[in-house]
Scaffold this motif. Sequence first.
Motif, mmCIF file in Angstrom:
data_model
loop_
_atom_site.group_PDB
_atom_site.id
_atom_site.type_symbol
_atom_site.label_atom_id
_atom_site.label_comp_id
_atom_site.label_asym_id
_atom_site.label_seq_id
_atom_site.Cartn_x
_atom_site.Cartn_y
_atom_site.Cartn_z
ATOM 1 N N ARG A 1 0.823 -1.204 0.000
ATOM 2 C CA ARG A 1 0.000 0.000 0.000
ATOM 3 C C ARG A 1 0.862 1.261 0.000
ATOM 4 O O ARG A 1 1.783 1.403 0.809
ATOM 5 C CB ARG A 1 -0.935 0.014 1.204
ATOM 6 N N ILE A 2 0.552 2.157 -0.930
ATOM 7 C CA ILE A 2 1.203 3.465 -1.009
ATOM 8 C C ILE A 2 0.090 4.500 -1.035
ATOM 9 O O ILE A 2 -0.561 4.697 -2.064
ATOM 10 C CB ILE A 2 2.087 3.592 -2.262
ATOM 11 N N GLY A 3 -0.162 5.128 0.081
ATOM 12 C CA GLY A 3 -1.296 6.043 0.177
ATOM 13 C C GLY A 3 -2.589 5.268 0.020
ATOM 14 O O GLY A 3 -2.853 4.300 0.738
ATOM 15 N N THR A 4 -3.389 5.674 -0.958
ATOM 16 C CA THR A 4 -4.650 4.974 -1.230
ATOM 17 C C THR A 4 -4.500 3.933 -2.325
ATOM 18 O O THR A 4 -5.478 3.299 -2.715
ATOM 19 C CB THR A 4 -5.716 5.997 -1.656
ATOM 20 N N ARG A 5 -3.276 3.725 -2.814
ATOM 21 C CA ARG A 5 -3.048 2.807 -3.929
ATOM 22 C C ARG A 5 -2.265 1.587 -3.466
ATOM 23 O O ARG A 5 -1.667 1.580 -2.395
ATOM 24 C CB ARG A 5 -2.285 3.518 -5.050
ATOM 25 N N LYS A 6 -2.274 0.567 -4.322
ATOM 26 C CA LYS A 6 -1.505 -0.646 -4.045
ATOM 27 C C LYS A 6 -0.686 -1.023 -5.266
ATOM 28 O O LYS A 6 -1.174 -0.957 -6.400
ATOM 29 C CB LYS A 6 -2.439 -1.804 -3.692
ATOM 30 N N VAL A 7 0.569 -1.411 -5.028
ATOM 31 C CA VAL A 7 1.423 -1.930 -6.090
ATOM 32 C C VAL A 7 1.554 -3.428 -5.856
ATOM 33 O O VAL A 7 1.530 -3.900 -4.709
ATOM 34 C CB VAL A 7 2.803 -1.237 -6.081
ATOM 35 N N ASP A 8 1.679 -4.200 -6.926
ATOM 36 C CA ASP A 8 1.623 -5.661 -6.804
ATOM 37 C C ASP A 8 2.708 -6.215 -5.888
ATOM 38 O O ASP A 8 2.442 -7.084 -5.051
ATOM 39 C CB ASP A 8 1.705 -6.294 -8.189
ATOM 40 N N TYR A 9 3.950 -5.748 -6.086
ATOM 41 C CA TYR A 9 5.035 -6.212 -5.212
ATOM 42 C C TYR A 9 5.966 -5.052 -4.887
ATOM 43 O O TYR A 9 6.331 -4.272 -5.779
ATOM 44 C CB TYR A 9 5.867 -7.318 -5.870
ATOM 45 N N LYS B 1 10.911 -1.361 3.625
ATOM 46 C CA LYS B 1 11.340 -0.178 2.859
ATOM 47 C C LYS B 1 11.599 -0.592 1.417
ATOM 48 O O LYS B 1 12.582 -1.277 1.127
ATOM 49 C CB LYS B 1 12.603 0.439 3.458
ATOM 50 N N PRO B 2 10.746 -0.178 0.472
ATOM 51 C CA PRO B 2 10.863 -0.640 -0.916
ATOM 52 C C PRO B 2 12.139 -0.157 -1.605
ATOM 53 O O PRO B 2 12.495 1.019 -1.516
ATOM 54 C CB PRO B 2 9.629 -0.039 -1.601
ATOM 55 N N SER B 3 12.822 -1.088 -2.258
ATOM 56 C CA SER B 3 13.957 -0.764 -3.128
ATOM 57 C C SER B 3 13.588 -0.925 -4.587
ATOM 58 O O SER B 3 14.175 -0.285 -5.457
ATOM 59 C CB SER B 3 15.151 -1.665 -2.798
ATOM 60 N N VAL B 4 12.625 -1.808 -4.857
ATOM 61 C CA VAL B 4 12.137 -2.055 -6.217
ATOM 62 C C VAL B 4 10.632 -2.233 -6.143
ATOM 63 O O VAL B 4 10.122 -2.937 -5.263
ATOM 64 C CB VAL B 4 12.766 -3.328 -6.832
ATOM 65 N N LEU B 5 9.905 -1.593 -7.060
ATOM 66 C CA LEU B 5 8.470 -1.828 -7.187
ATOM 67 C C LEU B 5 8.214 -2.619 -8.466
ATOM 68 O O LEU B 5 8.791 -2.319 -9.507
ATOM 69 C CB LEU B 5 7.696 -0.511 -7.230
ATOM 70 N N VAL B 6 7.349 -3.624 -8.365
ATOM 71 C CA VAL B 6 7.008 -4.460 -9.513
ATOM 72 C C VAL B 6 5.503 -4.408 -9.719
ATOM 73 O O VAL B 6 4.736 -4.799 -8.831
ATOM 74 C CB VAL B 6 7.451 -5.925 -9.304
ATOM 75 N N GLU B 7 5.079 -3.912 -10.867
ATOM 76 C CA GLU B 7 3.662 -3.868 -11.224
ATOM 77 C C GLU B 7 3.395 -4.945 -12.265
ATOM 78 O O GLU B 7 4.087 -5.020 -13.283
ATOM 79 C CB GLU B 7 3.287 -2.488 -11.762
ATOM 80 N N VAL B 8 2.393 -5.778 -12.016
ATOM 81 C CA VAL B 8 2.082 -6.917 -12.877
ATOM 82 C C VAL B 8 0.775 -6.655 -13.617
ATOM 83 O O VAL B 8 -0.207 -6.191 -13.022
ATOM 84 C CB VAL B 8 1.962 -8.213 -12.041
ATOM 85 N N LYS B 9 0.760 -6.958 -14.904
ATOM 86 C CA LYS B 9 -0.420 -6.777 -15.732
ATOM 87 C C LYS B 9 -0.761 -8.076 -16.454
ATOM 88 O O LYS B 9 0.061 -8.982 -16.542
ATOM 89 C CB LYS B 9 -0.195 -5.663 -16.757
ATOM 90 N N ASP B 10 -1.976 -8.137 -16.990
ATOM 91 C CA ASP B 10 -2.349 -9.255 -17.855
ATOM 92 C C ASP B 10 -1.480 -9.246 -19.098
ATOM 93 O O ASP B 10 -0.933 -8.192 -19.493
ATOM 94 C CB ASP B 10 -3.817 -9.140 -18.272
#
Length: 373
Positions: free
Chosen positions: A54-62, A70-79
């Motif tokens: 969770r980042i504020g009101t949003r969510k990133v997949d990983y 403490k995030p070092s890498v954000l990974v967003e997954v799509k279809d």
Amino acid sequence: MSKRFAEAIEDLARGIGAGSFRSEAEISQGVIKRVLHELGWPVFNVQVVAPEFRIGTRKVDYALCHPAGKPSVLVEVKDLGKADGRGQKQLFEYCFHQGVPIAVLTDGREWSFFLPSGQGSYEERRFARLDFIDDDSSHAAETCERYLNFDRVKSGEARQRAERDYEAFRRQKEAASNYAAVWSRLLGGPDPLLLDLFSEEVGNETGVRPEPESAARFIRNQARAAVASQGKPKRTRTKRRKVAPVPAKVGRGDPPSFTFRGETETFKSGAEVLVAVFDKLASLDPDFCRRYSEQHRGKVRRYVAKSRDLLYPGRHRPASASHRLPGGWWLATHCSNPGKVKRIMKACEVAGLKFGRDVIVHIPVGSRQGETA
């Protein structure tokens, strides 16, 4: 880079191609987690590999975290097929709020690596892209290791490499914006080295070296035709290219060098670089010299041959103009520096390697440095 990881990517590519991962959730569980596990991440420790972060009101997949939480890498997954501009915008909004060094957008098959702190549009901040199906599995594994390996992320090495590769890619793009003007100037002259290379290649093909003025006139005519055609652009659909990490820019005064899969050696001349490349490829594949000899030759001479006499038929060349390769083959080393680069590019084709990625050479082309007498 482990062989096991490359084999895992090949297995995933087969599954993706067969339609085994039909939703974002299946891609996340079956592809992304497996990749992260192979890269050393403790995928069951939700403080380190944090799902639905969770980042504020949003969510990133990983969120890949170090230290924990403490995030070092954000990974967003799509279809599959949905890792597009909309996904990039969403991912960068996450990064803006969190200040994360590296961002990854993937649909399981295509992986895009971004430096959020870079300049320009989302596309301009992407420094690497790979495709599990289309790209060589070893290259895909090496790229993932470079930016996502657990130990490298923890040590900060992954971030440093991402920043260096982004900057190198940015410089390369800036250089590419000047290609047309420089090429037109070279042709319009024409540049002496370009004229020499053209004349040499014509001589290799026909056995007759053209008169300098005739060759220069032909090159100038080609330049005029190219300029004229630019005034009548054709509407064509361009195929999207996949961008591999770009090596750091080599300075003009740096010595000739040969980089093979990350290992770099420097030499005194371009001829030594040519020899090193062919020695390496011939030692890795006993059939390389035969295939090169059959696929790339002039009409009256060979560049690689079983007999030294076939390299320069009808011409006297000193022993230094040839080199003995593994397996009893001979390599012709007398050619211009641009000619050396061209032969190395052909060698990469024969060996199934990517020039500029698996094999990187620096041979000065602004002079005749390194040319065998």
